[in-house]
Design an enzyme around this catalytic site. Structure first.
Site, PDB file in Angstrom:
ATOM      1  N   HIS A  57       0.846  -1.208   0.000  1.00 57.04           N
ATOM      2  CA  HIS A  57       0.000   0.000   0.000  1.00 57.04           C
ATOM      3  C   HIS A  57       0.866   1.237   0.000  1.00 57.04           C
ATOM      4  O   HIS A  57       2.080   1.166   0.170  1.00 57.04           O
ATOM      5  CB  HIS A  57      -1.003  -0.030   1.146  1.00 57.04           C
ATOM      6  CG  HIS A  57      -0.433   0.118   2.533  1.00 57.04           C
ATOM      7  ND1 HIS A  57       0.385  -0.833   3.107  1.00 57.04           N
ATOM      8  CD2 HIS A  57      -0.565   1.103   3.460  1.00 57.04           C
ATOM      9  CE1 HIS A  57       0.709  -0.445   4.333  1.00 57.04           C
ATOM     10  NE2 HIS A  57       0.161   0.732   4.562  1.00 57.04           N
ATOM     11  N   HIS A  59       1.394   3.934   1.860  1.00 51.97           N
ATOM     12  CA  HIS A  59       1.961   4.716   2.968  1.00 51.97           C
ATOM     13  C   HIS A  59       3.483   4.747   2.906  1.00 51.97           C
ATOM     14  O   HIS A  59       4.124   3.748   2.592  1.00 51.97           O
ATOM     15  CB  HIS A  59       1.478   4.154   4.310  1.00 51.97           C
ATOM     16  CG  HIS A  59       0.038   4.480   4.588  1.00 51.97           C
ATOM     17  ND1 HIS A  59      -0.758   3.733   5.418  1.00 51.97           N
ATOM     18  CD2 HIS A  59      -0.742   5.486   4.109  1.00 51.97           C
ATOM     19  CE1 HIS A  59      -1.987   4.265   5.453  1.00 51.97           C
ATOM     20  NE2 HIS A  59      -1.991   5.316   4.666  1.00 51.97           N
ATOM     21  N   ASP A  61       5.853   4.641   4.934  1.00 50.95           N
ATOM     22  CA  ASP A  61       6.693   3.705   5.700  1.00 50.95           C
ATOM     23  C   ASP A  61       6.695   2.306   5.076  1.00 50.95           C
ATOM     24  O   ASP A  61       7.316   1.394   5.624  1.00 50.95           O
ATOM     25  CB  ASP A  61       6.252   3.650   7.171  1.00 50.95           C
ATOM     26  CG  ASP A  61       4.834   3.155   7.354  1.00 50.95           C
ATOM     27  OD1 ASP A  61       3.927   3.669   6.670  1.00 50.95           O
ATOM     28  OD2 ASP A  61       4.619   2.252   8.182  1.00 50.95           O
ATOM     29  N   HIS A  62       6.038   2.134   3.928  1.00 48.06           N
ATOM     30  CA  HIS A  62       6.080   0.858   3.206  1.00 48.06           C
ATOM     31  C   HIS A  62       6.743   0.983   1.832  1.00 48.06           C
ATOM     32  O   HIS A  62       7.077  -0.026   1.220  1.00 48.06           O
ATOM     33  CB  HIS A  62       4.666   0.270   3.073  1.00 48.06           C
ATOM     34  CG  HIS A  62       4.072  -0.036   4.414  1.00 48.06           C
ATOM     35  ND1 HIS A  62       3.994  -1.308   4.929  1.00 48.06           N
ATOM     36  CD2 HIS A  62       3.598   0.783   5.377  1.00 48.06           C
ATOM     37  CE1 HIS A  62       3.479  -1.251   6.147  1.00 48.06           C
ATOM     38  NE2 HIS A  62       3.231   0.008   6.443  1.00 48.06           N
ATOM     39  N   HIS A 115      -7.659  -0.123   5.898  1.00 52.23           N
ATOM     40  CA  HIS A 115      -6.613   0.766   6.432  1.00 52.23           C
ATOM     41  C   HIS A 115      -6.430   1.941   5.471  1.00 52.23           C
ATOM     42  O   HIS A 115      -6.373   3.096   5.881  1.00 52.23           O
ATOM     43  CB  HIS A 115      -5.343  -0.068   6.582  1.00 52.23           C
ATOM     44  CG  HIS A 115      -4.105   0.688   6.935  1.00 52.23           C
ATOM     45  ND1 HIS A 115      -3.938   1.320   8.139  1.00 52.23           N
ATOM     46  CD2 HIS A 115      -2.961   0.899   6.236  1.00 52.23           C
ATOM     47  CE1 HIS A 115      -2.733   1.886   8.166  1.00 52.23           C
ATOM     48  NE2 HIS A 115      -2.125   1.646   7.026  1.00 52.23           N
ATOM     49  N   ASP A 134      -0.628  -3.798   6.736  1.00 50.82           N
ATOM     50  CA  ASP A 134      -1.424  -3.103   7.754  1.00 50.82           C
ATOM     51  C   ASP A 134      -2.906  -3.458   7.649  1.00 50.82           C
ATOM     52  O   ASP A 134      -3.777  -2.671   8.023  1.00 50.82           O
ATOM     53  CB  ASP A 134      -1.215  -1.586   7.655  1.00 50.82           C
ATOM     54  CG  ASP A 134       0.243  -1.194   7.896  1.00 50.82           C
ATOM     55  OD1 ASP A 134       1.056  -2.075   8.241  1.00 50.82           O
ATOM     56  OD2 ASP A 134       0.568  -0.006   7.729  1.00 50.82           O
ATOM     57  N   HIS A 172       4.170  -4.393  10.995  1.00 46.52           N
ATOM     58  CA  HIS A 172       4.712  -3.647  12.139  1.00 46.52           C
ATOM     59  C   HIS A 172       4.833  -4.536  13.365  1.00 46.52           C
ATOM     60  O   HIS A 172       4.071  -5.494  13.524  1.00 46.52           O
ATOM     61  CB  HIS A 172       3.777  -2.492  12.515  1.00 46.52           C
ATOM     62  CG  HIS A 172       3.732  -1.398  11.505  1.00 46.52           C
ATOM     63  ND1 HIS A 172       4.546  -0.304  11.565  1.00 46.52           N
ATOM     64  CD2 HIS A 172       2.968  -1.236  10.403  1.00 46.52           C
ATOM     65  CE1 HIS A 172       4.285   0.501  10.539  1.00 46.52           C
ATOM     66  NE2 HIS A 172       3.328  -0.048   9.810  1.00 46.52           N
TER      67      HIS A 172
END
Ligand code: ZN
Ligand code: FE
Length: 256
Positions: A57, A59, A61-62, A115, A134, A172
């Site tokens: 996805h 975001h 942080d990915h 999410h 997530d 995470h």
């Protein structure tokens, strides 16, 4: 016959990336790129060539290391076609139901939005693995930034229907705080009580709690248990649809 290998790589403060390696063909995929450097170091240490970069996805942080990882190591970039405008440049645009190969391993694509929109999960039956980022997480699920509770419940239901021996590789290390919350929803569940003791032990030893086994998640993760009559009753929601019970559990977690 040599089994597929999966390596968990801690990145940033609490993210995980994963390498999936097929020894028969030498193919290696990374699932999500929170940071390129630890992934390059792991590939170099193992002498593996990167062939596939899979994005769950959009975001940051990915995905933030995708371009630098591809520049350094190559690899074909796979992600959700419908989200291409906010993802790094894709070589292959995916949608739910697509299948592709990593060496001799088949990957099945699920849409597990909730999410955020266009969140994919990658299911690899030959490795008994599902990479869920997530969506479904160890004792939890991702916060609903874009989707509705109904949508996330539907996404979790797709993952819940996978073979129970599937290992869930989520994005995470949130398990210890998820466990404290789960205990408020399902305090008398003996499987949950013993799992929390294992989680505390693992985290005290600085061990990851990811991946986790789907059968264990089904028995202990309150977000997957929104269809249990006892949990609905304890929340004052007897006879409500599971998605409504899920919505209540998610709302409580957001305030926890
Ligand atoms: Zn996310
Ligand atoms: Fe994340």
């Amino acid at each position: 016959m040599s089994e597929p290998q999966i390596v968990t790589i801690p990145c940033l403060s609490d993210n995980y990336a994963f390498l999936l390696h097929d020894p028969a063909t030498g193919s290696t995929a990374v699932i999500d790129v929170p940071d390129h450097e630890p992934i390059i170091a792991e590939l170099d240490a193992r002498g593996w060539n990167l062939t596939h970069i899979l994005i769950t996805h959009h975001h940051w942080d990915h995905v933030q290391g995708v371009d630098q990882l591809k520049a350094a190591k190559g690899g074909t970039v796979f992600g959700c076609g419908a989200d291409a405008n906010r993802l790094p440049a894709l070589d292959v645009r995916l949608a739910e139901g697509d299948r592709f190969e990593i060496g001799d391993l088949t990957v099945e694509v699920l849409d597990v939005s909730g999410h955020c929109d266009n969140h994919l999960a990658f299911v690899v039956p030959g490795a008994k693995a599902a990479f869920t980022a997530d969506s479904l997480m160890a004792l939890g699920c991702g916060r609903l930034f874009e989707g509705t509770p109904e949508q996330m419940w539907q996404s979790l239901s797709k993952l819940a229907a996978l073979p129970p021996e599937t290992m869930i590789y989520s994005g995470h290390e949130y398990t210890a705080s998820n466990a404290r919350f789960a205990a408020t929803i399902d305090p008398d569940n003996p499987d949950l009580i013993s799992r929390i003791a294992e989680i505390d032990k693992a985290r005290a030893a600085d061990q990851p709690t990811v991946p986790s086994n789907l059968a264990v998640e089904l028995a202990t993760n309150p977000f997957l248990r929104a269809d249990e009559p006892d949990i609905a009753a304890s929340l004052g929601l007897s006879d409500a649809p599971a998605s409504r019970v899920f919505a209540e559990i998610r709302a409580r977690k957001d305030k926890f």
